[in-house]
Structure formats: structure tokens, C-alpha cells
Design a protein around this motif. Sequence first.
Motif, PDB file in Angstrom:
ATOM      1  N   THR A 145       0.823  -1.211   0.000  1.00 39.85           N
ATOM      2  CA  THR A 145       0.000   0.000   0.000  1.00 39.85           C
ATOM      3  C   THR A 145       0.856   1.258   0.000  1.00 39.85           C
ATOM      4  N   LYS A 146       0.188   2.367  -0.125  1.00 36.77           N
ATOM      5  CA  LYS A 146       0.832   3.683  -0.173  1.00 36.77           C
ATOM      6  C   LYS A 146       1.668   3.922   1.083  1.00 36.77           C
ATOM      7  N   ARG A 147       2.848   4.490   0.900  1.00 33.83           N
ATOM      8  CA  ARG A 147       3.729   4.802   2.027  1.00 33.83           C
ATOM      9  C   ARG A 147       3.516   6.249   2.464  1.00 33.83           C
ATOM     10  N   ASP A 148       2.490   6.482   3.262  1.00 33.80           N
ATOM     11  CA  ASP A 148       2.281   7.812   3.844  1.00 33.80           C
ATOM     12  C   ASP A 148       2.768   7.778   5.289  1.00 33.80           C
ATOM     13  N   THR A 149       3.977   7.270   5.456  1.00 32.68           N
ATOM     14  CA  THR A 149       4.497   6.929   6.775  1.00 32.68           C
ATOM     15  C   THR A 149       4.547   8.117   7.723  1.00 32.68           C
ATOM     16  N   GLU A 150       5.105   9.224   7.277  1.00 36.90           N
ATOM     17  CA  GLU A 150       5.272  10.360   8.195  1.00 36.90           C
ATOM     18  C   GLU A 150       3.928  10.926   8.636  1.00 36.90           C
ATOM     19  N   GLU A 151       2.958  10.991   7.712  1.00 31.36           N
ATOM     20  CA  GLU A 151       1.626  11.472   8.082  1.00 31.36           C
ATOM     21  C   GLU A 151       0.979  10.535   9.097  1.00 31.36           C
ATOM     22  N   ALA A 152       1.151   9.221   8.896  1.00 34.81           N
ATOM     23  CA  ALA A 152       0.570   8.240   9.810  1.00 34.81           C
ATOM     24  C   ALA A 152       1.224   8.314  11.189  1.00 34.81           C
ATOM     25  N   VAL A 153       2.539   8.498  11.217  1.00 32.57           N
ATOM     26  CA  VAL A 153       3.239   8.621  12.498  1.00 32.57           C
ATOM     27  C   VAL A 153       2.732   9.837  13.262  1.00 32.57           C
ATOM     28  N   ARG A 154       2.599  10.965  12.572  1.00 29.05           N
ATOM     29  CA  ARG A 154       2.124  12.174  13.251  1.00 29.05           C
ATOM     30  C   ARG A 154       0.719  11.980  13.810  1.00 29.05           C
ATOM     31  N   ALA A 155      -0.134  11.295  13.042  1.00 31.19           N
ATOM     32  CA  ALA A 155      -1.502  11.057  13.505  1.00 31.19           C
ATOM     33  C   ALA A 155      -1.508  10.153  14.731  1.00 31.19           C
ATOM     34  N   ARG A 156      -0.665   9.126  14.728  1.00 33.77           N
ATOM     35  CA  ARG A 156      -0.606   8.222  15.889  1.00 33.77           C
ATOM     36  C   ARG A 156      -0.086   8.950  17.117  1.00 33.77           C
ATOM     37  N   LEU A 157       0.935   9.763  16.960  1.00 34.21           N
ATOM     38  CA  LEU A 157       1.478  10.496  18.105  1.00 34.21           C
ATOM     39  C   LEU A 157       0.481  11.536  18.620  1.00 34.21           C
ATOM     40  N   LYS A 158      -0.310  12.101  17.721  1.00 32.80           N
ATOM     41  CA  LYS A 158      -1.328  13.062  18.146  1.00 32.80           C
ATOM     42  C   LYS A 158      -2.305  12.411  19.112  1.00 32.80           C
ATOM     43  N   ARG A 159      -2.608  11.145  18.875  1.00 34.15           N
ATOM     44  CA  ARG A 159      -3.542  10.417  19.737  1.00 34.15           C
ATOM     45  C   ARG A 159      -3.028  10.324  21.169  1.00 34.15           C
ATOM     46  N   GLN A 160      -1.723  10.371  21.363  1.00 35.97           N
ATOM     47  CA  GLN A 160      -1.160  10.207  22.689  1.00 35.97           C
ATOM     48  C   GLN A 160      -1.451  11.383  23.615  1.00 35.97           C
ATOM     49  N   SER A 161      -1.888  12.504  23.071  1.00 34.53           N
ATOM     50  CA  SER A 161      -2.253  13.640  23.921  1.00 34.53           C
ATOM     51  C   SER A 161      -3.408  13.282  24.852  1.00 34.53           C
ATOM     52  N   TRP A 162      -4.191  12.275  24.462  1.00 35.78           N
ATOM     53  CA  TRP A 162      -5.297  11.780  25.293  1.00 35.78           C
ATOM     54  C   TRP A 162      -4.805  11.371  26.673  1.00 35.78           C
TER      55      TRP A 162
END
Length: 280
Positions: A145-162
Motif C-alpha cells: 500500500t501507499k507509504r504515507d508513513t510520516e503522516e501516519a506517524v504524526r496522527a498516531r502520536l497526536k492520539r497520545q495527547s489523550w
Amino acid sequence: MSTDYQQAREALGARLRALRLGCPEGRLTGTQLARRLGWAHSKVYKLENGQQTATPEDLRAWADGVKQPDAYAELEGRLRGFESHIRSWRRQLAVGHLPVQENWNMEVARSRVIHAWEEAVVPGMLQTAEYARHLFLRYADLHGTKRDTEEAVRARLKRQSWLYEPGRMFRVLVWEAALHALVCPPSALAAQLDRLTGIVGMDTVELGIVPLAVPLKIPAANGFWVMDDRLVITEDWHAEMWLDDRDSVMTYTRVWKLLRESAVFGAEAQRVISRVRQAL
């Protein structure tokens, strides 16, 4: 595959068969419809018998092929309904990992208490950027699949603010095997283990480690997340499953409690993590 999912797939197949037999131009055989659509006859057979999951494109072609284009909206609605529970990785990742992470972010934001079990990897809510980056790359290679790795990493780390919001609680269990797994370079794993050591003691996180040597009340099977008492998210190699029926939620909650009986917490959990870290 869950019984509910298979029953829904078979019901969709029965509806497709009814549309074929009720073609306004006259009853079509499976062979005639396959020829009209340019498909192998086996595809028609598998769709009608619930042995293959239709795509939206399949349903559009079917509705047009049986000269009932207005039926597409109904067919697509049926598909969307049962795929809300079983979400194929092939389809979810067709445009990359970012949309999947954004869906997770919305569900996490809705939750007050999350119970999680991970047997193979460090949970996403506790991952470092480098550790997450290597996981996304490995799964992108697996599924092509598409390698949108950096965008996905940022989205996952954003979740950690919870984790830093008052009134939240993340109760997570991790099998020690996940701490040893070199799904990334040793240096990245070492940093990830250091991160876990620092997590122990946070007032919004209860981190339990299940050591390899302790007896288990139940086999350490696939990872899962229970969002409050309303939703379970778990996954396999082919799909991610979102289960919101009461029986499933209660079953996974019981499994989590049984696994917790084998876990260690606090200073003892830190000692397990440190032992693995030193072995690197």
C-alpha cells in the motif's frame, strides 16, 4: 470470520441472486451474467453463495448488468453495514495508513477508559515516533500500500495527547514477548523501552507487563482494545474488526481480566522492562 459477518454476506448474496433472476429483460443464468460483465462464472457463484466479499464496484456492475441500476444504493448500504464490523486491510489501506489512524483518533477521543492487550508490539498509544515509523513501513510492504508513513506517524502520536487529559484512564497489558520483538533496529527498540519505563507511574496509565515465565489463565492470543464498555477493536492479518455487540464486549473484557491476573505492575514492571533493555 464471525458468524454475523458471514450471515450478512450470505444475505447479500441471496439478494444478488434475486436481482439476477428478476432481470426485467428476462431471467439471467449465472453464466449469462458473467459473460455480460466479463467475469469468470465462478465469481458470480461465489458472490451469490457468500464465499466472496463484493466490492462497491462489483455491486455497481451487478446492478447495471441485471438492468436494475436503482438497486445499487440498497446493495452498497448492505455492504457498508456489515463492513463496519470487519474492515478489510486491503480496502482500508488503499489510500494509505493516515485515514485508519484518523478513525482511531476519533474513537479514542470519545472514550474515557480504554482497556488494551498487546502480545506482539508496544501499544500505539505508547509508541515512540521511530518505533511507529518502522511498523508502518513493514505493514505497507506487507499489503503493498501507499507509504504515507510520516503522516501516519504524526496522527498516531497526536492520539497520545489523550493520555494527558484529566478524567482519562488507559489500562494496558503487554506481553513481555512484545518487548523483545525486533520489529525495528535495536537502537529504536531501546529508546522505546526507555519510553515505557517512564510511563510507569503516570496517573492516567496503568501499565502491566505479563512476564514470559508466569502461568497464564488463558492463551496470549491476538491484541485488542476495549473502548469504555461499548466497542472492541481487534485485528488479524486480513482485517480489523470493530465489535459493538454486548456479548463480544463482555467476552473481551473477561479475557482482559484473566490476562491481568498474570501481569506485574509498578516497580516490578519496570524491572522486567529494564531486564529486556539490558539484554539489548
